[in-house]
Design a protein around this motif. Structure first.
Motif, mmCIF file in Angstrom:
data_model
loop_
_atom_site.group_PDB
_atom_site.id
_atom_site.type_symbol
_atom_site.label_atom_id
_atom_site.label_comp_id
_atom_site.label_asym_id
_atom_site.label_seq_id
_atom_site.Cartn_x
_atom_site.Cartn_y
_atom_site.Cartn_z
ATOM 1 N N LEU A 47 0.876 -1.412 0.026
ATOM 2 C CA LEU A 47 -0.023 -0.052 -0.035
ATOM 3 C C LEU A 47 0.987 1.227 0.034
ATOM 4 O O LEU A 47 0.568 2.310 -0.606
ATOM 5 N N LYS A 48 1.952 1.147 0.764
ATOM 6 C CA LYS A 48 2.801 2.473 0.805
ATOM 7 C C LYS A 48 3.588 2.590 -0.661
ATOM 8 O O LYS A 48 4.013 3.727 -1.110
ATOM 9 N N ARG A 49 4.000 1.269 -1.452
ATOM 10 C CA ARG A 49 4.560 1.445 -2.588
ATOM 11 C C ARG A 49 3.432 2.012 -3.755
ATOM 12 O O ARG A 49 3.821 2.667 -4.569
ATOM 13 N N TYR A 50 2.213 1.681 -3.259
ATOM 14 C CA TYR A 50 1.109 2.434 -4.405
ATOM 15 C C TYR A 50 1.128 3.968 -4.095
ATOM 16 O O TYR A 50 1.158 4.469 -5.002
ATOM 17 N N GLY A 51 1.172 4.341 -2.657
ATOM 18 C CA GLY A 51 1.418 5.853 -2.856
ATOM 19 C C GLY A 51 2.411 6.408 -3.343
ATOM 20 O O GLY A 51 2.425 7.588 -3.908
ATOM 21 N N TYR A 52 3.913 5.841 -3.379
ATOM 22 C CA TYR A 52 5.041 6.313 -3.798
ATOM 23 C C TYR A 52 4.745 6.187 -5.361
ATOM 24 O O TYR A 52 5.146 7.412 -5.926
ATOM 25 N N PHE A 53 4.121 5.352 -5.809
ATOM 26 C CA PHE A 53 3.904 5.204 -7.263
ATOM 27 C C PHE A 53 2.814 6.399 -7.842
ATOM 28 O O PHE A 53 3.322 7.097 -8.719
ATOM 29 N N ILE B 32 -4.781 -3.588 -13.070
ATOM 30 C CA ILE B 32 -3.567 -2.951 -12.869
ATOM 31 C C ILE B 32 -2.886 -3.424 -11.737
ATOM 32 O O ILE B 32 -3.454 -3.425 -10.559
ATOM 33 N N ALA B 33 -1.425 -4.134 -11.846
ATOM 34 C CA ALA B 33 -0.673 -4.360 -10.829
ATOM 35 C C ALA B 33 0.411 -3.186 -10.655
ATOM 36 O O ALA B 33 1.201 -3.161 -11.451
ATOM 37 N N ILE B 34 0.301 -2.953 -9.375
ATOM 38 C CA ILE B 34 1.170 -1.570 -8.979
ATOM 39 C C ILE B 34 2.536 -2.444 -8.252
ATOM 40 O O ILE B 34 2.338 -2.603 -7.341
ATOM 41 N N PHE B 35 3.732 -2.069 -8.982
ATOM 42 C CA PHE B 35 5.009 -2.549 -8.427
ATOM 43 C C PHE B 35 5.123 -4.023 -8.019
ATOM 44 O O PHE B 35 4.924 -4.629 -7.013
#
Length: 123
Positions: free
Chosen positions: A14-20, A95-98
């Motif tokens: 979830l944090k990587r999604y925010g970074y994305f 969509i797959a983020i990271f």
């Protein structure tokens, strides 16, 4: 691998999604993997997933295992929003983020579009 890349890869999905969202809005680009066609995968229910990353370095980390021979390829954010998102929506793709070892946030194209537009309002 630089410290930023190492640190981000270790973050919860979830944090990587925010970074994305922030990085894509900052640099106005999205990265996928390409080798005569775009890299894709499936979830456990057989839904088609298209993986994306915010920077070349992150996509590079994934072209070894599942997508050997694929190369990171940049997509301009305008093209992503105007062409890719409607296309994935029409195809019923998610969509797959990271994407890393099946640890990614999977979102509908509409959700990603909404989150990107919200972030872009800050610019």
């Amino acid at each position: 691998m630089n410290n930023e890349i190492k640190a981000v890869v270790k973050l919860p999905a979830l944090k990587r999604y925010g970074y994305f969202i922030k990085k894509v809005a900052d640099f106005e680009e999205v990265w996928g993997l390409y080798d005569g066609g775009w890299a894709m995968t499936e979830d456990s229910e057989g839904n088609q997933l298209v993986p994306f990353w915010p920077k070349r370095e992150f996509a590079d980390l994934c072209n070894e295992e599942n997508w050997e021979g694929y190369k990171p390829k940049k997509i301009d954010l305008d093209v992503f929003i105007d062409k890719w998102i409607p296309g994935m929506k029409n195809d019923g793709s998610k969509i797959a983020i990271f994407w890393y070892n099946n640890d990614s946030i999977v979102v509908d194209p509409e959700r990603l579009l909404s989150d990107l537009e919200e972030e872009l309002e800050n610019y």
